[in-house]
Design an enzyme around this catalytic site. Structure first.
Site, PDB file in Angstrom:
ATOM      1  N   TRP A 100      83.042 113.912  11.132  1.00 18.55           N
ATOM      2  CA  TRP A 100      83.483 112.703  10.420  1.00 18.55           C
ATOM      3  C   TRP A 100      82.555 111.540  10.715  1.00 18.55           C
ATOM      4  O   TRP A 100      82.261 110.742   9.817  1.00 18.55           O
ATOM      5  CB  TRP A 100      84.949 112.373  10.739  1.00 18.55           C
ATOM      6  CG  TRP A 100      85.845 113.478  10.290  1.00 18.55           C
ATOM      7  CD1 TRP A 100      86.560 114.336  11.068  1.00 18.55           C
ATOM      8  CD2 TRP A 100      86.100 113.888   8.933  1.00 18.55           C
ATOM      9  NE1 TRP A 100      87.237 115.249  10.288  1.00 18.55           N
ATOM     10  CE2 TRP A 100      86.981 114.996   8.986  1.00 18.55           C
ATOM     11  CE3 TRP A 100      85.668 113.433   7.688  1.00 18.55           C
ATOM     12  CZ2 TRP A 100      87.430 115.653   7.839  1.00 18.55           C
ATOM     13  CZ3 TRP A 100      86.122 114.088   6.536  1.00 18.55           C
ATOM     14  CH2 TRP A 100      86.982 115.181   6.619  1.00 18.55           C
ATOM     15  N   ASP A 111      87.022 104.442  13.186  1.00 21.21           N
ATOM     16  CA  ASP A 111      87.771 105.386  12.364  1.00 21.21           C
ATOM     17  C   ASP A 111      88.807 106.026  13.295  1.00 21.21           C
ATOM     18  O   ASP A 111      88.465 106.866  14.125  1.00 21.21           O
ATOM     19  CB  ASP A 111      86.831 106.446  11.785  1.00 21.21           C
ATOM     20  CG  ASP A 111      87.586 107.579  11.077  1.00 21.21           C
ATOM     21  OD1 ASP A 111      88.834 107.506  10.986  1.00 21.21           O
ATOM     22  OD2 ASP A 111      86.921 108.535  10.618  1.00 21.21           O
ATOM     23  N   LYS A 114      98.078 111.879   9.191  1.00 20.75           N
ATOM     24  CA  LYS A 114      98.245 112.601  10.465  1.00 20.75           C
ATOM     25  C   LYS A 114      99.379 111.967  11.267  1.00 20.75           C
ATOM     26  O   LYS A 114     100.404 112.587  11.475  1.00 20.75           O
ATOM     27  CB  LYS A 114      96.938 112.616  11.243  1.00 20.75           C
ATOM     28  CG  LYS A 114      95.868 113.432  10.497  1.00 20.75           C
ATOM     29  CD  LYS A 114      94.498 112.943  10.794  1.00 20.75           C
ATOM     30  CE  LYS A 114      93.465 113.321   9.787  1.00 20.75           C
ATOM     31  NZ  LYS A 114      93.380 114.716   9.400  1.00 20.75           N
TER      32      LYS A 114
HETATM   33  N1  PMP Z   1      88.071 110.704   9.711  1.00 19.58           N
HETATM   34  C1  PMP Z   1      88.733 111.582  10.484  1.00 19.58           C
HETATM   35  C2  PMP Z   1      88.652 111.426  11.960  1.00 19.58           C
HETATM   36  C3  PMP Z   1      89.474 112.600   9.888  1.00 19.58           C
HETATM   37  O1  PMP Z   1      90.119 113.485  10.652  1.00 19.58           O
HETATM   38  C4  PMP Z   1      89.516 112.699   8.483  1.00 19.58           C
HETATM   39  C5  PMP Z   1      90.346 113.752   7.765  1.00 19.58           C
HETATM   40  N2  PMP Z   1      90.657 114.875   8.416  1.00 19.58           N
HETATM   41  C6  PMP Z   1      88.790 111.786   7.732  1.00 19.58           C
HETATM   42  C7  PMP Z   1      88.089 110.788   8.366  1.00 19.58           C
HETATM   43  C8  PMP Z   1      88.777 111.853   6.226  1.00 19.58           C
HETATM   44  O2  PMP Z   1      89.973 111.368   5.775  1.00 19.58           O
HETATM   45  P1  PMP Z   1      90.420 111.417   4.244  1.00 19.58           P
HETATM   46  O3  PMP Z   1      90.653 112.836   3.917  1.00 19.58           O
HETATM   47  O4  PMP Z   1      91.664 110.570   4.257  1.00 19.58           O
HETATM   48  O5  PMP Z   1      89.334 110.810   3.444  1.00 19.58           O
END
Ligand code: PMP
Length: 360
Positions: free
Chosen positions: A103, A172, A196
């Site tokens: 991520w 994030d 989550k």
């Molecule tokens: N950042 C992290 C730490 C994540 O775990 C995730 C999704 N698993 C995301 C960003 C992406 O999130 P989204 O699917 O809401 O765009």
């Protein structure tokens, strides 16, 4: 009702049953309004009250100071990957990124479209199995970005990184938001997709300092300016009403449990049940370094792909869902967010012990 099983999914993930029941009850009529929660206008009195209460409880939980705005946006955390640099990074500037997993890498890829990126630290050399202990920051970073919990690799920053004085720290926090106390004053901005720890997918929480709201670029589409969302109290367009409502119920639920300190205690206890067993198991071992392990996503392997697959299948049949690890790590991942019960961790350990006995 169909029996609920132990859901270890990494997201969308398990939500508190009390909250699900309350949402169910308000589906046909929000309180006495005679109109279901999803059917209320985002400009109507009833929904404006829901939004205000969700924001108030969100603020209360993390003691968010008045000079921060709380925004409820759409597009997932992935949209923040580009909204952040689009607003705060120009082609002449450099932003520092701490790279601790997929991520973070995705966030970097988007930032590079707008300006320069300096990788201040990275744990890529060992497949992101640890949190770096040192970082080399650039002299005048537009901001420093990091991922507090690495959902895929099962690592988590124990606390925020030490950044140079005056830095704008952006986090994030998608997979550990409100799982423990957070000192908002250390941040310029914190963002998290809801799916989550906070609610359903489709709504992204953004906590942002007023100075950043003002600093954002003006020459970009209005929907992508934090300023516009702040000026319009998250209702510039039709906001994700159900997600905001649901998040509000989750905030109330966390408050009722005793707030973020209580969440932290419970999450530590749950993770301890799993890690203590994994530390001594002859068959399973955790993939992350001991000092970097996540309390939200517990990643582990047997060391044999075929045995991992057999375990996941047997676990699924026994009512433990969502344990398959992400393909970049392999093995297993038990996601045990705020709403996941400790009994689920205890039952899983029992099951693992039995599996071990039968397969050794
Ligand atoms: N950042 C992290 C730490 C994540 O775990 C995730 C999704 N698993 C995301 C960003 C992406 O999130 P989204 O699917 O809401 O765009």
């Amino acid at each position: 009702m169909t029996k609920r099983i132990f859901n270890f999914s990494a997201g969308p993930a398990i939500l508190p049953v009390d909250v699900l029941e309350e949402a169910r009850d308000n589906m046909l009529s929000l309180g006495e309004t005679g109109v279901g929660i999803m059917e209320h206008s985002h400009r109507g009195k009833a929904f404006i009250g829901v939004l205000a209460q969700a924001e108030a409880d969100c603020r209360k939980l993390a003691n968010i100071p008045d000079d921060y705005r709380v925004l409820f946006l759409q597009g997932g955390a992935s949209s923040q990957f580009f909204m952040v640099p689009m607003n705060f990074l120009t082609s002449q500037e450099t932003a520092d990124y701490l790279i601790t997993g997929s991520w973070s890498q995705k966030a970097v890829a988007q930032a590079k479209r707008f300006g320069n990126v300096h990788q201040a630290a990275s744990s890529k050399d060992r497949n992101f199995s640890y949190i770096p202990k040192t970082a080399e920051y650039s002299s005048k970073a537009a901001y420093v970005h990091y991922t507090s919990n690495n959902t895929i690799f099962g690592t988590q920053w124990a606390t925020e990184p030490e950044v140079p004085a005056g830095s704008t720290l952006i986090c994030d926090a998608s997979s550990d938001i409100y799982s423990r106390p957070i000192d908002v004053t250390k941040y310029g901005m914190i963002y998290a997709g809801a799916q989550k720890n906070l609610g359903p997918s489709g709504v992204t929480l953004v906590i942002i300092h007023n100075d950043l709201v003002k600093r954002g670029a003006l020459d970009i589409p209005e929907m992508l300016q934090y300023r516009i969302h702040a000026e319009n109290d998250s209702c510039y367009n039709t906001c994700p009403t159900f997600g905001i409502y649901f998040m509000g119920l989750v905030f109330k639920w966390i408050l009722k449990q005793g707030g973020l300190e209580a969440m932290a205690r419970a999450n530590q206890e749950k993770a301890d049940v799993l890690y203590q067993y994994l530390n001594t198991s002859p068959m399973f071992r955790p993939t992350a370094d001991a000092d970097s392990r996540s309390l939200m996503n517990v990643t582990f392997v047997t060391g044999q792909d075929e045995l991992d697959a057999r375990f996941i299948k047997a676990a699924q049949q026994a009512g433990f869902d969502g344990l398959k690890g992400h393909r970049s790590v392999g093995g297993m991942r038990a996601s045990i967010y705020n709403a996941f019960p400790k009994t689920g961790c205890e039952e899983l350990v029992k099951f693992m012990k039995d599996f071990e006995n039968q397969n050794s």
